[in-house]
Design an enzyme around this catalytic site. Sequence first.
Site, PDB file in Angstrom:
ATOM      1  CG  HIS A 122       0.390  -0.071   2.462  1.00  0.00           C
ATOM      2  ND1 HIS A 122       0.617   1.129   3.257  1.00  0.00           N
ATOM      3  CD2 HIS A 122       0.043  -0.588   3.276  1.00  0.00           C
ATOM      4  CE1 HIS A 122       0.602   0.545   4.426  1.00  0.00           C
ATOM      5  NE2 HIS A 122       0.580  -0.428   4.627  1.00  0.00           N
ATOM      6  CG  ASP A 123      -0.940   4.065   1.377  1.00  0.00           C
ATOM      7  OD1 ASP A 123      -1.037   5.021   1.151  1.00  0.00           O
ATOM      8  OD2 ASP A 123      -0.833   3.517   2.267  1.00  0.00           O
ATOM      9  N   GLY A 140       5.155  -0.732   2.506  1.00  0.00           N
ATOM     10  CA  GLY A 140       3.894  -0.343   2.321  1.00  0.00           C
ATOM     11  C   GLY A 140       5.094   2.026   2.273  1.00  0.00           C
TER      12      GLY A 140
END
Length: 265
Positions: A122-123, A140
Site C-alpha cells: 500500500h501507498d 508499504g
Amino acid sequence: MTAQIHPNAIVADGAVLGDGVVVGPFCTVGPNVRLGAGTRLVSHIVVDGHTELGEENTVYPFAMLGGPPQHTAYKGEPTKLVIGDRNTIREHATMNIGTVNGGGLTSVGSDGFYMIESHVGHDCRVGDHVILTKQATLGGHCQIGDFVIVGGLAAVHQYTRVGRHAMIGGLAAVVKDVIPYGSVWGNHAHLEGLNLVGLKRRGFSRETINTMRAAYRMLFADEGTFQERLDDTVETYASSDEVREIIDFIRADGSRPLCLPEREV
C-alpha cells in the site's frame, strides 16, 4: 473495438472497460475498476477496489490487483491503485490500494515486469520500466525509481527509497535507502558499487560511467566525514547530471538511513 468478456467471467455493473479489453474465463472485475484499451486479463484474476489499469497491460492467472491494504488501520476507505500502460503482471502477483494516512494512492508506472508472486504494498510509488523478479516484495510506502530491478526473494522495507537505475540483488533485505545507480546485496543489504551492468545496457557512455565511478569513490571513501565528502563531490562533479541526481537523492530525506558500502574489519 468492443471489450471481449468470457461468459465465465464476472464484470460488475459500474466497471469501465476500454476498447479491445479482454477479460478471460473466471476473472472478477469490481464495480469501481477501469481497464484501459487493449488490456488483457488472461484468466482467474481479481481486479477490485478503486483500481485503474492503463492501456495494453497483460495480467496472468491468479493475480490480485486492488485488494485492501495489509494494514490494521484500514477501515474500508475508498483509496486507490493506479497502474500505467504496457505492464506485464505475472501469476500470483499482488498490488494493494493505498491508505488514508499514506495519501490514499498506490501508483505503479508503465512498461514494468512484475514476476510470479511479487508484491507492491500500500501507498508505494513505483516508477517506469521497473522489474520485480520472483517473490520480490515492496513494503508499504516505498518509493521505487525508474529502471529499478529487485532480485528474487528480496524484500524492501516500508518507507524505503530506491533511486533510479538501482539494482537490488536476490535475497537482499533492504532496510536503508539505495542511491540512484547503486547496486546492493546482502542481509541486511549493503552498497556493492554502481549498477554497471544496467548502466551499460541502457546506453550510458563510457565517459559518463567513469565520471560516476570516480564520484562514487570520492563519496564513499574512508577519509573525512560523510558531509565533507558530500560537499567535495558536489564541487568536483557539479557538471554531471547523474552525480547531481545521487547527491539530490541523499539530501532529499535526511531522516532515512542510507545503504553504505560494507567496511572491512
